[in-house]
Design an enzyme around this catalytic site. Structure first.
Site: not given
Ligand code: GLA
Length: 389
Positions: A36, A124-125, A127, A172
């Site tokens: 989104t 997918g965290l 980094s 992110d």
């Protein structure tokens, strides 16, 4: 040993002497609101207790000397001419940040820097956002550059878009800069207004790493963005004044969806309803309705799987297994998808059963070892004061 100490030792061993300061920026997991951000919509991520640390010291010349303790590699570049180097992709992030800082007129000269982190790479965290934001915080502090946290997040996003070459949204970098302990961050990606939403102690945020690496730079992410733009182009002809899919309500979408060809129609449906889910999630969380919020997490996963088509067999298995544990309130894939992790909301007293069951069954069904992180929700980026080193 903690991250600060590890990166400090790496600095001493690889570069000699002591760093002047250490900066940290966390990885993130998004609770809901996937794909989104680049549609000017809403997201709800948390910063987690896995991070990247950078140790820094000024130099007298124009050289940047870097050492990555994770890759046991060094890299060197001139701060006025950073170039990408495919043999050291990790160094592209600091180079991108230096290049952006200089392009807006800040005086970044030579420096030594060691980097160490425990955010799994390619899972997918985020980094990449963690390293960008840690470097931006560290360099701003080292060279007295007066950047606000929001500006810092935007600068890091530009570094990723322009230098690294990945067309990510703002989520992110924003959460890595502005996360708050014990809170999720409700962000409006259009005007970057945000609010911290308190989380409830009766449930934990649990991340399951499928072990399937995802490549964000891969064409699938950019293809999804292009499909959203295509949907917007077509809907614009009929709905006046819309600037992004975020402006399309579910009612408008249902009335005009026949104008969209598949798969663009399904992509747009995901975005329109996912934005609604984030808004409802915030209300439910603020009212303490964790069960209701968990149901929206499952809905989000179904939509990412069926409409946005960014899930995969391993992520689907993880969500299915999680849902069969009593005490799991919700589960979904998190981040870009195409592999990576799921995020789960699990009641405290079910954590043991959750971990045991999901691990055993996942490994039996896929043959891939499962990593499970019960996350603490932490603060965004910070600098360790010089006198504490
Ligand atoms: C990646 C990108 C983010 C966002 C997510 C999907 O993490 O970096 O900007 O688009 O994918 O929600």
């Amino acid at each position: 040993m903690c991250g600060t100490e590890l990166v400090r030792r790496a600095f001493q061993d690889a570069l000699g002497g002591e760093p002047e300061l250490i900066a940290r920026a966390p990885g993130r997991v998004n609770l809901i609101g996937e794909h989104t951000d680049y549609n000017q919509g809403f997201v709800l991520p948390v910063a987690i207790d896995r991070a990247v640390w950078v140790a820094l010291r000024r130099r007298e010349d124009q050289r940047a000397k870097l050492y990555s303790a994770n890759f046991s590699q060094d890299a060197e570049f001139m701060v006025d001419a950073p170039q990408k180097d495919p043999s050291r992709p990790w160094a592209d992030y600091p180079k991108g940040v230096v290049s952006e800082l200089r392009s807006i007129g800040y005086e970044v000269v030579g420096f030594d820097m060691a980097i160490w982190g425990n955010v799994p790479v390619g899972a997918g965290l985020s980094s990449s956002a963690a390293i960008e934001v840690a470097v931006a915080f560290g360099l701003s502090s080292l060279f007295d550059i007066p950047l606000e946290r929001t500006e810092m997040a935007l600068l890091c996003q530009r570094a990723e878009n322009m230098f690294v070459g990945v067309q990510c949204g703002i989520m992110d970098q924003f959460i890595a800069s502005l996360g708050r302990k014990g809170h999720a961050l409700f962000l409006d990606c259009r005007d970057l207004s945000y609010r911290h939403v308190p989380l409830w102690e009766r449930a934990s945020v649990v991340v399951c790493n499928s072990g399937v690496k995802r490549e964000l730079a891969s064409s699938a992410y950019n293809e999804r963005r292009a499909q959203c733009e295509e949907a917007l182009r077509r809907l614009r002809k009929i709905i006046p004044g819309i600037e992004a899919l975020r402006d399309v309500s579910p009612e408008e979408f249902e009335a005009h969806k026949h104008l969209l060809l598949e798969p663009v129609r399904r992509r747009a449906r995901h975005v329109v309803y996912e934005n609604e889910r984030v808004l409802r999630s915030v209300e439910l969380l603020e009212a303490g309705d964790l069960e209701g919020f968990g149901r929206l997490m499952y809905e989000s996963h179904r939509s990412l799987k069926g409409d946005y088509e960014v899930s995969g067999p391993e992520l689907d298995i993880l969500v299915e297994l999680a849902s069969s544990v009593e005490g799991t309130l919700g589960a979904r894939l998190t981040g870009a998808g195409f592999g990576g992790c799921t995020v789960n909301l699990v009641e405290q007293d079910a954590l043991g059963d959750f971990e045991k069951f999901v691990r055993r069954e996942y490994e039996a069904r896929t043959g891939i070892p499962l990593e499970v992180y019960v996350c603490e929700v932490v603060e965004g980026a910070n600098i360790s004061p010089r006198n504490s080193l």
